[in-house]
Design an enzyme around this catalytic site. Sequence first.
Site, PDB file in Angstrom:
ATOM      1  N   VAL A  99       0.863  -1.175   0.000  1.00 47.29           N
ATOM      2  CA  VAL A  99       0.000   0.000   0.000  1.00 47.29           C
ATOM      3  C   VAL A  99       0.903   1.229   0.000  1.00 47.29           C
ATOM      4  CG1 VAL A  99      -1.829   1.261   1.203  1.00 47.29           C
ATOM      5  CG2 VAL A  99      -1.756  -1.241   1.324  1.00 47.29           C
ATOM      6  N   CYS A 100       0.525   2.225  -0.791  1.00 45.07           N
ATOM      7  CA  CYS A 100       1.230   3.509  -0.813  1.00 45.07           C
ATOM      8  C   CYS A 100       2.708   3.272  -1.166  1.00 45.07           C
ATOM      9  CB  CYS A 100       1.024   4.209   0.526  1.00 45.07           C
ATOM     10  SG  CYS A 100       1.413   5.971   0.546  1.00 45.07           S
ATOM     11  N   THR A 101       3.613   3.890  -0.419  1.00 44.66           N
ATOM     12  CA  THR A 101       5.035   3.766  -0.740  1.00 44.66           C
ATOM     13  C   THR A 101       5.621   2.430  -0.314  1.00 44.66           C
ATOM     14  OG1 THR A 101       5.694   4.846   1.333  1.00 44.66           O
ATOM     15  CG2 THR A 101       5.356   6.258  -0.596  1.00 44.66           C
ATOM     16  N   THR A 119       1.909   3.488  -6.617  1.00 39.82           N
ATOM     17  CA  THR A 119       2.353   3.977  -5.331  1.00 39.82           C
ATOM     18  C   THR A 119       1.704   5.331  -5.087  1.00 39.82           C
ATOM     19  OG1 THR A 119       4.335   4.328  -3.965  1.00 39.82           O
ATOM     20  CG2 THR A 119       4.399   5.206  -6.208  1.00 39.82           C
ATOM     21  N   ALA A 149      -2.206   2.501  -4.583  1.00 38.15           N
ATOM     22  CA  ALA A 149      -1.740   3.888  -4.525  1.00 38.15           C
ATOM     23  C   ALA A 149      -1.805   4.378  -3.073  1.00 38.15           C
ATOM     24  CB  ALA A 149      -2.565   4.752  -5.469  1.00 38.15           C
TER      25      ALA A 149
END
Length: 209
Positions: A99-101, A119, A149
Site C-alpha cells: 500500500v502507498c510507498t 504507489t 496507490a
Amino acid sequence: MDIAFALYPGMTLLDMTGPHEVLAHVPGVDCHYIAARTGPLACDTGFQVTATAAFADVPRPDVIVVPGSGEFARVLEDETELVDWLAAAHPSATWTTSVCTGSTLLAKAGILTGRAATTHWGARDLLGELGAEVSTDRVVVDGDVITAAGVSAGIDMGLTLAARLWGEETARAIQLFIEYAPEPPFTPVGAEDAGPEMVEALDRILSGA
C-alpha cells in the site's frame, strides 16, 4: 491462511489497518504482525503498534502486506532487514502486496523489476528509478503482486485481494460488512488534477509552515 503484515518504525497506520480490516475477519485467516524485532513501534503520526513476531518467525506466509510511510526515503535506507525478508519470502507467497510507498520496499527487494506497479503520487519517480513500470491506477495487479496507490487505496487493494483469494461474492460481502461506500466531502482530486497551488498548500501543511 497466514497473512503477514510487515511493520516498521515510521509506517503509515492506515496503510496496514485498511487491508487488515478487509482480510482479518474471514474464517481461517491467521494474521501475523512482524518486524525486525518484537515490541511496540511508532507510526509516522506517533500512534504505536506492536509487532508480535520477528521476520525470522514467519518465513513463508501465504500473503504479504507491506504498508508505506510518509518517511519513505529514510525507510528505504533503514529497513534492510525488511527488504531482505521480502526478497526471501516473496517466492513462496501466493500474493505479495503493498500500500502507498510500500511498493518502493518491494521494488528495492527486486520484486517489481519490470512489473507494473503503483504507489503514492509523491513517490512515482522513485518507484520508476527502482525498476518498476509505474502506473497511475489506484490498484495494480501484475502476476502474484498487487500494489495500491496512496493510503486509503489500501482498502481497495484488500478487496481486490479478497476477490482473488475467496471469490467476488465474498469480497462484495466484506465490502458490505465494512460499509465501504466512499462519499468524500470534496470532489476527489488526483495528483494529475490537483494543480501546483494545492500541492504547494499540502507541502506547507506537512512542513508546519
